[in-house]
Design a protein around this motif. Sequence first.
Motif, short mmCIF file in Angstrom:
data_model
loop_
_atom_site.label_atom_id
_atom_site.label_comp_id
_atom_site.label_asym_id
_atom_site.label_seq_id
_atom_site.Cartn_x
_atom_site.Cartn_y
_atom_site.Cartn_z
N PRO A 295 -21.85 7.43 1.19
CA PRO A 295 -21.78 8.26 -0.01
C PRO A 295 -22.31 9.68 0.17
O PRO A 295 -21.99 10.56 -0.62
CB PRO A 295 -22.61 7.47 -1.02
CG PRO A 295 -22.44 6.05 -0.61
CD PRO A 295 -22.42 6.10 0.90
N GLY B 201 -16.09 -3.09 8.01
CA GLY B 201 -15.77 -1.88 7.24
C GLY B 201 -14.30 -1.54 7.18
O GLY B 201 -13.43 -2.41 7.15
N LEU C 157 -21.84 11.51 3.07
CA LEU C 157 -21.19 12.16 4.21
C LEU C 157 -20.69 13.56 3.87
O LEU C 157 -20.72 14.47 4.70
CB LEU C 157 -20.02 11.31 4.73
CG LEU C 157 -20.38 10.02 5.47
CD1 LEU C 157 -19.12 9.31 5.93
CD2 LEU C 157 -21.29 10.30 6.65
N MET D 292 -23.36 -1.43 5.17
CA MET D 292 -24.08 -1.96 4.00
C MET D 292 -23.98 -3.47 3.90
O MET D 292 -24.96 -4.16 3.61
CB MET D 292 -23.51 -1.35 2.72
CG MET D 292 -23.99 0.05 2.48
SD MET D 292 -23.45 0.56 0.83
CE MET D 292 -23.42 2.32 1.09
N LEU E 103 -13.14 11.55 6.77
CA LEU E 103 -14.56 11.60 6.43
C LEU E 103 -15.04 10.18 6.19
O LEU E 103 -15.30 9.79 5.06
CB LEU E 103 -14.75 12.48 5.19
CG LEU E 103 -16.15 13.01 4.91
CD1 LEU E 103 -16.77 13.67 6.12
CD2 LEU E 103 -16.13 13.97 3.74
N TYR E 104 -15.12 9.42 7.27
CA TYR E 104 -15.52 8.03 7.10
C TYR E 104 -16.81 7.69 7.86
O TYR E 104 -17.51 6.77 7.48
CB TYR E 104 -14.38 7.09 7.51
CG TYR E 104 -14.64 5.69 7.01
CD1 TYR E 104 -14.50 5.40 5.64
CD2 TYR E 104 -15.09 4.70 7.85
CE1 TYR E 104 -14.80 4.16 5.15
CE2 TYR E 104 -15.40 3.44 7.36
CZ TYR E 104 -15.25 3.18 6.01
OH TYR E 104 -15.57 1.94 5.51
N THR F 29 -13.77 10.66 -2.62
CA THR F 29 -14.11 11.45 -1.43
C THR F 29 -13.49 12.84 -1.52
O THR F 29 -14.15 13.85 -1.25
CB THR F 29 -13.61 10.73 -0.15
OG1 THR F 29 -14.25 9.45 -0.11
CG2 THR F 29 -13.93 11.50 1.11
N ASP G 8 -23.09 -3.69 16.39
CA ASP G 8 -22.39 -2.50 15.90
C ASP G 8 -22.20 -1.55 17.07
O ASP G 8 -23.02 -1.50 17.99
CB ASP G 8 -23.18 -1.80 14.79
CG ASP G 8 -22.31 -0.89 13.94
OD1 ASP G 8 -22.11 -1.20 12.75
OD2 ASP G 8 -21.79 0.13 14.48
C1 LIG Z 1 -17.00 9.45 2.07
C2 LIG Z 1 -17.32 8.16 1.36
C3 LIG Z 1 -18.02 8.19 0.17
C4 LIG Z 1 -18.33 7.00 -0.50
N1 LIG Z 1 -19.03 7.06 -1.67
C5 LIG Z 1 -19.36 5.92 -2.30
C6 LIG Z 1 -20.11 5.95 -3.50
O1 LIG Z 1 -20.47 7.03 -4.00
N2 LIG Z 1 -20.44 4.78 -4.09
C7 LIG Z 1 -20.06 3.57 -3.55
O2 LIG Z 1 -20.40 2.52 -4.11
N3 LIG Z 1 -19.34 3.51 -2.44
C8 LIG Z 1 -18.98 4.65 -1.79
N4 LIG Z 1 -18.24 4.59 -0.65
C9 LIG Z 1 -17.83 3.28 -0.12
C10 LIG Z 1 -18.95 2.60 0.62
O3 LIG Z 1 -19.61 3.52 1.45
C11 LIG Z 1 -18.35 1.46 1.43
O4 LIG Z 1 -17.70 0.58 0.54
C12 LIG Z 1 -19.42 0.67 2.18
O5 LIG Z 1 -20.13 1.51 3.06
C13 LIG Z 1 -18.77 -0.46 2.97
O6 LIG Z 1 -19.75 -1.12 3.70
P1 LIG Z 1 -19.34 -2.08 4.88
O7 LIG Z 1 -20.60 -2.65 5.40
O8 LIG Z 1 -18.27 -3.01 4.45
O9 LIG Z 1 -18.66 -1.13 5.96
P2 LIG Z 1 -19.29 0.06 6.81
O10 LIG Z 1 -20.47 0.64 6.13
O11 LIG Z 1 -18.16 0.94 7.16
O12 LIG Z 1 -19.82 -0.68 8.11
C14 LIG Z 1 -18.95 -1.24 9.07
C15 LIG Z 1 -19.63 -1.19 10.40
O13 LIG Z 1 -18.82 -1.89 11.36
C16 LIG Z 1 -18.89 -1.23 12.60
N5 LIG Z 1 -17.72 -1.57 13.40
C17 LIG Z 1 -16.42 -1.57 13.01
N6 LIG Z 1 -15.64 -1.92 14.05
C18 LIG Z 1 -16.45 -2.14 15.10
C19 LIG Z 1 -16.22 -2.51 16.48
N7 LIG Z 1 -14.99 -2.74 16.97
N8 LIG Z 1 -17.29 -2.63 17.29
C20 LIG Z 1 -18.55 -2.43 16.83
N9 LIG Z 1 -18.81 -2.05 15.55
C21 LIG Z 1 -17.78 -1.92 14.71
C22 LIG Z 1 -18.93 0.25 12.22
O14 LIG Z 1 -19.52 1.04 13.23
C23 LIG Z 1 -19.77 0.23 10.93
O15 LIG Z 1 -21.13 0.49 11.19
C24 LIG Z 1 -17.92 5.77 0.04
C25 LIG Z 1 -17.21 5.73 1.24
C26 LIG Z 1 -16.90 6.92 1.89
C27 LIG Z 1 -16.14 6.87 3.19
#
Ligand SMILES: Cc1cc2nc3c(=O)[nH]c(=O)nc-3n(C[C@H](O)[C@H](O)[C@H](O)COP(=O)(O)OP(=O)(O)OC[C@H]3O[C@@H](n4cnc5c(N)ncnc54)[C@H](O)[C@@H]3O)c2cc1C
Length: 428
Positions: free
Chosen positions: A40, A103, A42, A11, A121-122, A161, A31
């Motif tokens: 959200p 992430g 999953l 995101m 469940l991530y 979760t 990525d």
């Molecule tokens: C089960 C679950 C339910 C959730 N429900 C909610 C909700 O209802 N409401 C809400 O607001 N939030 C919710 N969240 C939290 C929300 O989804 C996260 O806060 C948000 O997705 C974080 O976004 P991000 O971009 O920081 O990380 P991510 O979306 O995790 O993206 C990180 C990206 O980095 C990539 N990456 C990492 N390391 C490497 C590497 N070494 N090489 C290449 N790529 C890499 C990964 O593949 C991933 O695509 C939930 C989370 C989970 C796990």
Amino acid sequence: MTTAIIVGGGMAGVACASELADHDVNVTLIDRNNYTQFQPLLYQVASSQLPAEDVARPLATAFAGQDRVAVVTAEITGIDAATRTVTTPDGPVTADYLVIAAGSQANFFGVPGAAEHAFPLYTVQDARRLRRHLRDRLRVLCDPAGDGAPYTVVICGGGPTGVETAGALAELFGALKEQGTLHGEATVRLVDHGHALLKPFTDKTHEYALAKLTEKGVQVTFGVAVSAVGADTATLSDGTTVATDTVIWAGGISGPAIAATTGIALGHGGRIDVAADLTVPGLTGVYAVGDVANIPDTENGADGHPLPQLGSVALQAGKWAGKNIVAEVRGDGVTPFHYHDKGIMAMIGRNAAVSEIGKHRHHLEGPLAFVAWLGLHAVLLSGIHSQVDAFLNWADDYFHHDRAADLELADKVGRIAWADDEADVPNL
Ligand SMILES: Cc1cc2nc3c(=O)[nH]c(=O)nc-3n(C[C@H](O)[C@H](O)[C@H](O)COP(=O)(O)OP(=O)(O)OC[C@H]3O[C@@H](n4cnc5c(N)ncnc54)[C@H](O)[C@@H]3O)c2cc1C
């Protein structure tokens, strides 16, 4: 032309890339997956309410028509933040700006056997793995010739979760039982070492969540942690052992492994501490956003305690980092991140949503809370998908109708009516 590398297409990374590309910055978005995932939903994948394809979208499609964004699918093996260099198996790449948006990962807290045997469940892959396992177990339980042995799912952690997954699975088991399809006892047991479900919420919500899960038949135990996980057992901190091959790990998250390679001294939770403007102190042109970052909450006299790991924080911070980079390029000053807190929400099951709206956490439950949940998730989804109305229709149907037994088992899994353009289907 100014260049930027974004580490992670979740995101935060996607929001940042969109902002930069709209303002003449050439972006390389890297990525390990060729898709972005919507975490959200999953648990809906894990409980066979949705196919995995529906909660992931190819990054190439999300950026179709955006010539300034080059999507690279590669595992990042190292980041040198000081030189803004990112290394993949294809070699190093360097840019004027580096945005770390990698992430989180599941944190097993060193519990023996958890990394090997539990189901986190991530990611979409986690959800598919759990779904296949549950499907296999349910096929046995639904087989009239089966041994009828009781089946227990242990969920470790009573945060959003854990609670959402417990609610979905209890509904599924209940519906199968009602249909007469289940030939053995299937139980969901949730353990939490604290004393409330949905801890970041208010007391009213703690009680609501407990009442709803109990109503659905979930056994909730507080003050107890999972202390070891084996192939067929879970050992609890009170000394008891539960016969189970299904421990769902909702026990917490930490910064991703790649953060440890950056040369940045990591802060709480293995995450990167950032300044209020989302830059990494002491470095030039380096930002960290989303789950990977400890973003200080400095609004309205808040004490600088980090904002939670939430989709809305990730989305807004990704966009904000993009705006600050554009401001830097133009020679304007960067500004501190302003988080617009819309509230926190969870869906405990059909007709059992709970929302705490805005900074002051106005409590809503039931259908009204569901409407708030729907609105927030539509906003989150809009960062990666243009057909948000398809999601709204699906969610409305899910909330109001009993689809719990529409299991993959019966080949009747529901779908979000995305356009189903071939380019839109991720290669999972
Ligand atoms: C089960 C679950 C339910 C959730 N429900 C909610 C909700 O209802 N409401 C809400 O607001 N939030 C919710 N969240 C939290 C929300 O989804 C996260 O806060 C948000 O997705 C974080 O976004 P991000 O971009 O920081 O990380 P991510 O979306 O995790 O993206 C990180 C990206 O980095 C990539 N990456 C990492 N390391 C490497 C590497 N070494 N090489 C290449 N790529 C890499 C990964 O593949 C991933 O695509 C939930 C989370 C989970 C796990």
